[in-house]
Design a protein around this motif. Structure first.
Motif, mmCIF file in Angstrom:
data_model
loop_
_atom_site.group_PDB
_atom_site.id
_atom_site.type_symbol
_atom_site.label_atom_id
_atom_site.label_comp_id
_atom_site.label_asym_id
_atom_site.label_seq_id
_atom_site.Cartn_x
_atom_site.Cartn_y
_atom_site.Cartn_z
ATOM 1 N N LEU A 351 42.534 -24.436 41.228
ATOM 2 C CA LEU A 351 41.322 -24.626 42.018
ATOM 3 C C LEU A 351 40.717 -23.287 42.438
ATOM 4 N N SER A 354 39.005 -21.683 39.447
ATOM 5 C CA SER A 354 37.764 -22.396 39.163
ATOM 6 C C SER A 354 36.641 -21.924 40.080
ATOM 7 N N THR A 521 35.800 -28.033 34.610
ATOM 8 C CA THR A 521 37.086 -28.213 35.274
ATOM 9 C C THR A 521 37.936 -29.254 34.559
ATOM 10 N N GLN A 525 41.518 -28.252 33.247
ATOM 11 C CA GLN A 525 42.706 -28.935 33.751
ATOM 12 C C GLN A 525 43.517 -29.570 32.628
ATOM 13 N N THR A 547 38.131 -31.348 40.914
ATOM 14 C CA THR A 547 37.158 -30.366 40.474
ATOM 15 C C THR A 547 36.789 -29.449 41.631
ATOM 16 N N GLN A 548 36.746 -28.158 41.358
ATOM 17 C CA GLN A 548 36.345 -27.155 42.335
ATOM 18 C C GLN A 548 35.280 -26.289 41.678
ATOM 19 N N ASP A 554 37.208 -29.489 47.812
ATOM 20 C CA ASP A 554 37.719 -29.865 46.497
ATOM 21 C C ASP A 554 37.515 -31.368 46.349
ATOM 22 N N HIS A 573 43.244 -26.205 51.704
ATOM 23 C CA HIS A 573 42.220 -26.926 50.952
ATOM 24 C C HIS A 573 41.665 -28.094 51.758
#
Length: 624
Positions: A351, A354, A521, A525, A547-548, A554, A573
């Motif tokens: 994350l 990203s 993402t 991933q 997804t970030q 997030d 997060h």
């Protein structure tokens, strides 16, 4: 700044049978009950839904797509001696029939190809372009002097329609790597459009989601809302207008679309949208002219390439941001032994990487014909090392993070530049993806789209296909410093990320997905799941996603939230459940992929459940 960004029934059976070869003479029809030959839309005949198998293992070639009819078309091409490009184009044409709200000749996409003979990966950029008369304030409502509401007003418009690139992409790919003509490649899809296919829940739900938009246009309402109703699940949907359009293109070539009789009809639909009387939506007209279609050119591009744990990862260069952003994130992540870390720790690093890569995407990536994209810098290991300095394995970066400085870096830790970054764009989450490998080892990864589910909502009258709303991927308000600002003849920035991975110069894996900016993402991933976290390809695709995109939050699918939110929250997060703003679903992406194993063993994989599940097939199944 905000970005605005699915003949007779006997013929169908003969055309699509792949498991036992062509249907013998006298085969039973594919549906019970008659289907009249000239009527668009659904028939009353009921038919069983074709089976969807998300995973197939075997040899001799493989196809994976979101739709079983399209996968069968591509597989039949492989069985009859066609190569990966032949099968990919035939599959894509079939998706234009069965997945018309995600792809078709009214849109564009990116085609990535590995040639077994040369060992080279090459790509075709078939992205749509803005008309030459596109003004900088095209997305501003002249009555209010403010941007149009993105949905449904702006996406349901002529002003959102870019010059389509799909047909040019098909022709270019076939001439460069194929063995069959465009006419041959269109023939199965033409039969499919004329005979019809079985409506599933996804197709019906997408019509219902677009009821207001589709109801605004006479041509679209006539095709998809006959009698005011969406097609029923289990009914047979037919599109003879699209069959006739495919036949015309087969006979006269893409010139019929870009220079011939189709061109003025497309322009008319854009500049004077075929709305019903007193539509409930404003439907701003567009700026397309016939000369824009005449001047359209797809672009051959070198792929992006990064090394990752001894592998070569190839992706799509700008105008797509997919290859650069996936590549930069991989370069950052390569500094960590993800396979040795607890899962939550590995996901934390994913994350963070990203967020950093998305910050640089927003600051630097646009159409290279009009923007100086520092691609070599974005993919530099030294630049990635400097960006990785910001990552704390035990805490979360304050987001949004600033972009890095590509003009001066040495791999050492430095402070942020202060460059302002944008929130995530609203590039639509639909689109479709397909993956093909043939018996010779050629590979195609192809992502294609018309943007919004249902594109602009405009079916070209009497032609049976929807036009894209791809120009909503430009930023809404004009900023000269924004690499994704509106400009005439410019390609809007995309997130499509068709990816091919080589090991020792040989293809190992190909993967891609729809999903707007979550494509990046999703692909990233899946790569991490497969290459670092020990998952098989089917498991890597099925695993829950997050997804970030350089935002404070997030966003994640419910299963991801349930499994990992607590551990990630402890690292700082803020994990929330993702919801697609257009469909209301909580799904991220709808990927396909194929892995090439020892002795040519192919594992073809599609989604088991997302977007109704996908369809994977191999030429020769592995015998247990």
């Amino acid at each position: 700044m905000r970005s605005v960004a699915a003949l007779a029934a006997l013929s169908l059976t003969a055309a699509l049978t792949v498991a036992v070869g062509p249907a013998p003479a006298g085969s039973a029809p594919a549906s019970s009950g008659p289907v009249s030959s000239g009527q668009s839309g659904q028939s009353g005949a009921q038919a069983p839904t074709p089976p969807k198998r998300a995973t197939a293992v075997g040899t001799g070639g493989a196809v994976a797509s979101v739709d079983p009819d399209a996968t069968r078309v591509g597989l039949r091409v492989l069985r009859r001696g066609g190569n990966a490009t032949d099968a990919a184009v035939a599959t894509a044409a079939a998706l234009g029939v069965t997945e018309p709200f995600s792809a078709g000749i009214g849109g564009g996409g990116y085609f990535v190809h590995y040639a077994a003979k040369t060992g080279k990966v090459r790509t075709v950029d078939g992205r749509e372009t803005a008309p030459s008369a596109m003004p900088h304030d095209a997305f501003i409502d002249p009555k209010t002097d403010k941007p149009w509401n993105f949905s449904p007003e702006l996406v349901t418009s002529g002003v959102s329609v870019g010059v389509p690139g799909t047909l040019a992409t098909w022709q270019r790919a076939l001439r460069r790597w194929g063995t069959r003509s465009l006419a041959s490649s269109l023939r199965p899809a033409t039969r499919l459009a004329r005979a019809g296919f079985v409506v599933d829940r996804t197709f019906r739900s997408q019509v219902l989601q677009n009821r207001q938009r589709f109801g605004a246009f006479v041509s679209t309402k006539r095709l998809y809302l006959r009698g005011g109703h969406a097609p029923r699940v289990g009914s047979r949907f037919r599109n003879p207008d699209l069959a006739d359009t495919y036949q015309l293109i087969a006979e006269r070539g893409p010139r019929a679309f870009y220079r011939g009789e189709l061109a003025p009809e497309i322009v008319q639909a854009v500049r004077t949208p075929p709305t019903v009387a007193n539509p409930k939506l404003p439907v701003p007209p567009g700026h397309l002219r016939t000369r824009d279609l005449e001047r359209y050119r797809m672009v051959d591009r070198r792929p992006t390439r990064v090394g990752y744990r001894g592998l070569d990862v190839y992706g799509m260069a700008p105008s797509s941001s997919g290859g650069s952003t996936v590549g930069e994130a991989l370069n950052i992540l390569e500094r960590y032994d993800l396979s040795a870390l607890p899962r939550v720790q590995a996901l934390h690093l994913y994350l963070e990487a990203s967020a950093l890569a998305f910050a640089d995407r927003g600051a630097y990536v646009g159409d290279p014909a009009q923007v100086d994209v520092p691609l070599a810098d974005l993919l530099s290991d030294t630049f990635a090392a400097e960006r990785a300095c910001l990552v704390d394995p035990a805490a979360t970066l304050a987001r949004p993070v600033d972009a890095g400085d590509v003009t001066t870096y040495d791999g050492r830790c430095a402070g942020p530049t202060g460059t302002a970054t944008s929130p995530p764009d609203t590039e639509n989450t639909e689109t479709t993806n397909l993956t093909v490998v043939d018996r010779w080892g050629n590979v195609v990864e192809y992502t294609l789209t018309i943007e919004q589910t249902g594109g602009s909502g405009i079916v070209v009258p009497r032609r049976g296909f929807l036009l894209n709303n791809e120009l909503t991927d430009f930023s809404a308000e004009y900023d000269p410093a924004d690499p994704n600002r509106i400009e005439p003849r410019k390609r809007p920035r995309s997130s499509m990320a068709p990816t091919i991975v080589l090991k020792d110069g040989q293809p190992m894996l190909a993967v891609g997905s729809p999903g707007g900016s979550t494509i990046i993402t999703t692909v990233l991933q899946i790569l991490l799941n497969r290459l670092d976290l020990g998952m098989t390809l089917p498991a890597a695709i099925a695993a829950p996603r997050a997804t970030q995109r350089n935002t404070p939050t997030d966003l994640a699918e419910p299963a991801f939230v349930q499994q990992y939110a607590a551990g990630l929250t402890a690292l700082g997060h803020d994990v929330e459940t993702y919801e697609d703003i257009f469909t209301g679903t909580h799904e991220i992406g709808a990927a396909t992929g194929i892995e090439i194993g020892p002795d040519g063993l192919l594992t073809a994989a599609a989604e088991p459940t997302r977007r109704g599940g996908g369809s994977a097939a191999v030429v020769r199944k592995r015998m247990h």
